[in-house]
Design a protein around this motif. Structure first.
Motif, PDB file in Angstrom:
ATOM      1  N   HIS A 194       2.313  -5.254   3.473  1.00 37.80           N
ATOM      2  CA  HIS A 194       1.914  -5.188   4.997  1.00 37.80           C
ATOM      3  C   HIS A 194       1.663  -6.618   4.909  1.00 37.80           C
ATOM      4  O   HIS A 194       0.862  -7.199   5.473  1.00 37.80           O
ATOM      5  N   SER A 221       0.935  -0.754  -0.050  1.00 34.81           N
ATOM      6  CA  SER A 221      -0.225   0.006  -0.271  1.00 34.81           C
ATOM      7  C   SER A 221       0.666   1.253   0.054  1.00 34.81           C
ATOM      8  O   SER A 221       2.138   1.103   0.220  1.00 34.81           O
ATOM      9  N   ALA A 258       4.196  -6.930   9.207  1.00 35.72           N
ATOM     10  CA  ALA A 258       3.890  -6.277  10.205  1.00 35.72           C
ATOM     11  C   ALA A 258       3.252  -5.435  10.144  1.00 35.72           C
ATOM     12  O   ALA A 258       3.437  -4.264  10.573  1.00 35.72           O
ATOM     13  N   GLY A 259       2.720  -4.720   9.150  1.00 41.59           N
ATOM     14  CA  GLY A 259       2.098  -3.303   9.213  1.00 41.59           C
ATOM     15  C   GLY A 259       3.787  -1.815   9.045  1.00 41.59           C
ATOM     16  O   GLY A 259       3.040  -0.958   9.127  1.00 41.59           O
ATOM     17  N   LYS A 260       5.159  -2.569   9.080  1.00 39.73           N
ATOM     18  CA  LYS A 260       6.220  -1.647   9.120  1.00 39.73           C
ATOM     19  C   LYS A 260       5.822  -0.806   7.480  1.00 39.73           C
ATOM     20  O   LYS A 260       5.721  -1.215   6.927  1.00 39.73           O
ATOM     21  N   SER A 285       3.607   0.261   3.616  1.00 41.30           N
ATOM     22  CA  SER A 285       3.853  -0.653   3.635  1.00 41.30           C
ATOM     23  C   SER A 285       3.135  -1.894   3.431  1.00 41.30           C
ATOM     24  O   SER A 285       2.012  -1.942   2.425  1.00 41.30           O
TER      25      SER A 285
END
Lengths: 114, 112
Positions: free
Chosen positions: A95, A32, A99-101, A93
């Motif tokens: 995802h 994203s 871990a969404g970092k 990101s």
């Protein structure tokens, strides 16, 4: 690994000028993409986002289109105002794996003069 | 609706001192992050957490430590402060990758 490259600043424009801030990315998965804005002395605020190819994010007159073929997410605004003066950060990101970092570009400083 | 609250806003430390930067969120986000921002640079990830009791290192964890005993709180501990830790520190939280982050207003730390 993931990376984000932004157009180097600073950028100085006159009020009502057209704005483009370039952003390209490298990612292993299906990221994203985000633009954040940071006003002086404040934290970053999410400006807009796009979660899949060809999506267009938009907010407050700003737009950016997720271009998978050119791995780009350029920020545009048709007519800037003095109040748009800020630092703009492009980010991704991945995802599915991280871990969404988010990975951030170095930021582009925009100054709009009356 | 407070969002992400960071304290303190400013702090000056002497070399070798320790301190804890506080971060709290009221949005029930599972994911929380600590970044540092050096002048003219982007954000570098220090530590992150995917839920209470779970933390992991980011890109630049040396000299820092974290804990996550509750969903709401994610404090960052600096042990033996060094001038290289002079920076602006941001805490952020998120529902997950597509949602984007909500940032706190930052802590400006100077180590002298």
């Amino acid at each position: 690994g993931n990376s984000v490259t932004q157009m180097e600043g600073p950028v100085t424009l006159s009020e009502e000028a057209f704005l483009t801030i370039n952003c390209t990315y490298t990612a292993t998965g299906y990221p994203s993409l985000f633009w954040y804005v940071q006003y002086p002395g404040e934290g970053l605020q999410l400006l807009l986002k796009a979660t899949k190819a060809d999506d267009k994010g938009s907010n407050k007159g700003f737009e950016a289109t997720y271009r998978k073929e050119t791995t780009s997410f350029h920020l545009e605004k048709g007519s800037v105002q003095v109040s748009d003066s800020a630092v703009y950060f492009c980010a991704l990101s991945d995802h599915n794996t991280n871990a969404g970092k988010s990975t951030f570009g170095d930021g582009t400083t925009l100054t709009v003069k009356p | 609706n407070a969002g992400v609250t960071q304290t303190p806003k400013f702090r000056i430390l002497k070399i070798g001192q320790s301190m804890t930067l506080q971060c709290a969120q009221d949005m029930n986000h599972n994911y929380m992050y600590w970044y540092r921002q050096d002048p003219g640079m982007g954000l570098k990830l220090i530590y992150y957490s995917v839920g209470a009791g779970i933390t992991d290192k980011g890109e630049v964890p040396n000299g820092y430590n974290v804990s996550r005993s509750t969903t709401e709180d994610f404090p960052l501990r600096l042990e033996l402060a060094a001038p290289s830790q002079t920076s602006v520190y941001f805490c952020a939280s998120s529902y997950g990758g597509t949602a984007g982050y909500t940032f706190g207003s930052g802590t400006r730390l100077t180590v002298v």
